[in-house]
Design a protein around this motif. Sequence first.
Motif, mmCIF file in Angstrom:
data_model
loop_
_atom_site.group_PDB
_atom_site.id
_atom_site.type_symbol
_atom_site.label_atom_id
_atom_site.label_comp_id
_atom_site.label_asym_id
_atom_site.label_seq_id
_atom_site.Cartn_x
_atom_site.Cartn_y
_atom_site.Cartn_z
ATOM 1 N N ASP A 1 -2.282 6.209 -8.951
ATOM 2 C CA ASP A 1 -3.135 6.248 -8.476
ATOM 3 C C ASP A 1 -3.910 5.405 -7.428
ATOM 4 N N SER A 2 -2.193 4.814 -6.869
ATOM 5 C CA SER A 2 -2.239 3.878 -5.878
ATOM 6 C C SER A 2 -1.947 3.730 -4.936
ATOM 7 N N LYS B 1 0.918 -1.738 0.178
ATOM 8 C CA LYS B 1 -0.448 -0.103 -0.007
ATOM 9 C C LYS B 1 0.847 1.206 -0.022
ATOM 10 N N GLU C 1 -8.795 2.531 -3.667
ATOM 11 C CA GLU C 1 -8.191 3.195 -5.130
ATOM 12 C C GLU C 1 -9.555 3.654 -5.344
#
Length: 462
Positions: free
Chosen positions: A320-321, A164, A299
């Motif tokens: 975008d993660s 993450k 997300e």
Amino acid sequence: MMPLKQFTTDFKNIGQQEFLRPNVGYRYFFDIQNSEVYPSKRSMKLKYILKEIPVKKVSKGELENAETLIDIGNIERRFNNLIDLEQVEKIGSDKNILQSGDIIIPKMQPQMGNIFLNIKHERYIGSTELLEYSVLKNNNAIFIYYLITSRKFLEDLGRLESGKTHRRVNSVDLLKIKIPLLSREKQDRVVAQIKPIEKKIKELKSQIAPAQEVINKVFAREFGFDLKKFEDLKKIKNYFIDLAEYADNKDFRNSVNFHNKAGKFIIEELRKVTNKRIKNFIAEPIVLGTSISPADFDENGEYYYVSMATVKNYILELDDSQLVSNSYSTENLNKAIKKDDIIMTRSGVAIGKFALVEEDIEGIFADFTMRIRLKNYNPLFAYYYFRSEYFQYLIHTNKKGLQNKNIFPSQIQELPMIDISLRDQQKIVNEIKAELDRQEEMREKIEAERSKIDEIIEQAVR
């Protein structure tokens, strides 16, 4: 909208992976794409081409001799070159000794292309994120380097990321990737085609000065800074100081860095042009960001998490993660960013990196960063000033801590701030920006040449 990609996989495939990875990109690459970046009748896994080298570790603390430090940020993306190397006599965390292998690949986001050939086997003290491999002798190491740094290869490598906050590619998965099996003779011919392009890229790069050098030159001319004397003072390691000077700060700082001659010289230089401090120009108090847990990432969220990694290259590199849940962003709107904010990293080896928020972006900044929000001041002028060597050295002298260094808003707000009219600020901004824009055009030419190398690789492996 992009069309939805659908495919079917088998549960046994998920079970064959030691971490039971069910995510779409990973499964598509291995189960549907058959772990091939470039489909070929004859292919071979990277584990038969790259041999992982066991690394020796160096414990944090004092080193026996000065060493050259290398981290991911010291490796140019998609170009085999090291930048901004630093000689260190002590290290704040465990490191690897890198010198036995031919190629260095980071575990963290290798798809960015921060990969380096070390075929001269020069010695570095490296981040533990860096893995060392030898290229088996029946392969041309330069060919392998350009193959695995080709844009298509790196795009597929990104599918294998996990995590993450600090996303990595597992070295086991990296070595499972199949590449076309080319004879050594053909690899050599491909490298011969690449050499002239590589030479042209080097020529273009020689015309690019580091951004800090451009900024330093303009600020030195405009404000009479003596950069040569500053560099000479930085080399002085031994000096005398009056004990009374140790009490001349609210924290009773007695470190060599805080009291060194170069730092005092900068303060004297800046006092000639300003008596103002950053706190005189802030629209609201400088504040630290907020912490996060893995469960807070989502997300489908609307806000980015602006971490130290986002800022490390002096621009906002949003991923975008790194989107966060709507509930998390709602709870932390007081730590949101807006246009013209300046975000600064305030901890660790990346301390003192700045990024200017140049457009309206929905984001929450991280706990190891701080937000500077100015008033009646040109934000781009402030950003350039903060990147200047004078200001960066002030951060160096003021950071605190035995191992993991930190700096805090209460310190930053007291640092000198150049006080000139907005009109004069804009004039300096225009000059610096024009030169940096010219250099950006040069970088675009370099990228065009680099794309030619990608085309040669793709032609060769068909």
